[in-house]
Scaffold this active site. Structure first.
Site, PDB file in Angstrom:
ATOM      1  N   ASN A 298      -4.057   5.894  -1.977  1.00 22.22           N
ATOM      2  CA  ASN A 298      -3.725   6.041  -0.560  1.00 22.22           C
ATOM      3  C   ASN A 298      -3.135   7.402  -0.228  1.00 22.22           C
ATOM      4  OD1 ASN A 298      -4.813   3.701   0.349  1.00 22.22           O
ATOM      5  ND2 ASN A 298      -2.932   2.512   0.218  1.00 22.22           N
TER       6      ASN A 298
ATOM      7  N   HIS B 229      -1.402  -2.792  -7.077  1.00 25.41           N
ATOM      8  CA  HIS B 229      -2.075  -2.484  -5.823  1.00 25.41           C
ATOM      9  C   HIS B 229      -3.586  -2.624  -5.982  1.00 25.41           C
ATOM     10  CE1 HIS B 229      -3.196   0.545  -2.509  1.00 25.41           C
ATOM     11  NE2 HIS B 229      -3.031  -0.645  -1.992  1.00 25.41           N
TER      12      HIS B 229
ATOM     13  N   GLU C 286      -4.057  -0.312  -9.150  1.00 25.57           N
ATOM     14  CA  GLU C 286      -3.015   0.656  -9.514  1.00 25.57           C
ATOM     15  C   GLU C 286      -1.799  -0.139  -9.997  1.00 25.57           C
ATOM     16  OE1 GLU C 286      -3.765   4.387  -6.514  1.00 25.57           O
ATOM     17  OE2 GLU C 286      -2.839   2.614  -5.655  1.00 25.57           O
TER      18      GLU C 286
ATOM     19  N   SER D 199       0.828  -1.201   0.000  1.00 23.13           N
ATOM     20  CA  SER D 199       0.000   0.000   0.000  1.00 23.13           C
ATOM     21  C   SER D 199       0.858   1.243   0.000  1.00 23.13           C
ATOM     22  CB  SER D 199      -0.822   0.093   1.284  1.00 23.13           C
ATOM     23  OG  SER D 199      -1.348  -1.110   1.659  1.00 23.13           O
TER      24      SER D 199
END
Ligand code: 3HC
Length: 297
Positions: free
Chosen positions: A198, A148, A160, A127
């Site tokens: 994130n 991700h 991602e 992450s």
């Protein structure tokens, strides 16, 4: 470069979902766990999720029962489990989804670099850690990407795909194509802290926790406000319980150490306290809320 056989290291919250969507996408998948009990637990989750998706499809009239049963059997038939790292040797792609600890991940990739075939692509589902550091440890930085996924992997439509300066263009395209085969919309991103989601989402969760810690509003009101005021599927504190308080804390601790000058990265007091108390969110039955399985208690 076509990805047909995928190894997934870690069969936990994220890993079991990646195993499943890769199999749904037609890949042969080998799930690797360190212990048989963890492997059984992860594959049990896959079984329950496949059954749930199949019954939804029948309910919605998208499939009849026989087609749904066949879909589950075919998808599950592409998945095998192992506790032996060597069983990943002939995979075209190996995706890591283990604990969010950079040293442990680097060690894993160094080991995989020795056993995987030369053309295999490596990917991390991290992450928040720099993909470049893991790529260097693997010994094959040009064949390394970030992939991700989002929780719950089976339902969230994004992946991602992260490239470093060294990622080979063909490898990057193969990774994007794999994400699409898993039924996800792939977005491309450079190797920056938190990538796209994130970098925006975690500081938002921090602000919500700080607001609660200051006593500005109750957790229920903060969540209702963002759910109904912004049309989000769930509020930020429910989402923190969903993501896992430990995961959120690991991300923030890593960022505050690595980027001390970035004011958006900070560790809220209650997050640290709840994790120390073992209240990690939905998975342990308590975080900011109490949980009874998938539902708030
Ligand atoms: N497999 C199969 N079915 C599943 C499932 C799974 N893994 N998880 C849930 N379902 C089912 C549920 O059982 C439910 O079935 P039902 O209708 O028969 O009860 C159905 O899917 C829908 O679930 P919900 O009732 O919970 O309905 P929602 O409309 O709330 O959808 C959601 C669920 C998609 C999770 C939605 O709440 C959502 O989008 N939440 C936000 C999640 C999010 O933001 N995730 C990203 C977190 S950040 C992250 O992961 C990055 C990390 O690096 C930190």
């Amino acid at each position: 470069m076509q990805i047909k056989k995928v190894g997934v290291v870690g069969c936990g919250l994220m890993g079991h979902g990646i195993v499943q969507v890769a199999a749904q996408g037609g890949c042969e998948v080998v799930a690797l766990e360190s212990e048989q009990a963890a492997l059984d637990k992860g594959l049990g989750r896959v079984d329950r999720s496949l059954a749930k998706l199949a019954s939804k499809n029948v309910e919605k009239g998208k499939m009849d029962q026989a087609a749904a049963d066949a879909w589950v059997a075919e998808t599950r038939g592409r998945i095998s489990g192992t506790t032996e790292r060597g069983d990943l040797a002939d995979c075209d792609l190996i995706v890591e989804a283990i604990v969010e600890n950079l040293d442990v991940k680097k060690e894993l990739f160094a080991g995989l670099g020795e056993i995987a075939k030369a053309e295999a692509i490596f990917a991390s589902n991290t992450s928040s850690f720099p993909i470049g550091e893991m790529a260097a440890a693997s010994g094959r930085p040009e064949r390394f990407v970030g992939l991700h996924f989002f929780n719950p992997v089976q339902l969230m439509k994004l992946v991602e795909v992260v490239r470093t300066d060294e990622t080979d263009a063909e490898v990057f395209e193969a990774a994007r194509a794999f994400g699409a085969a898993c039924g996800k919309a792939p977005v491309s991103c450079k190797d920056t802290p938190g990538f796209v989601v994130n970098r925006l989402l975690v500081p938002y969760m921090v602000q919500a926790i700080d607001m609660l810690d200051r006593g500005d509003a109750s957790k229920e009101d903060i969540d209702t406000a963002m759910q109904f005021g912004c049309g989000y599927p769930m509020g930020p504190l429910t989402l923190t319980d969903y993501v896992g308080l430990d995961t959120t804390l690991f991300i923030l601790q890593g960022w505050t150490e690595r980027y001390p000058g970035e004011p958006a990265f900070k560790v809220p007091a209650s997050l640290e306290r709840l994790v120390a108390e073992g209240k990690l969110g939905r998975k342990t039955g308590e975080g900011y809320y109490k949980w009874d399985g998938d539902k708030k208690a």
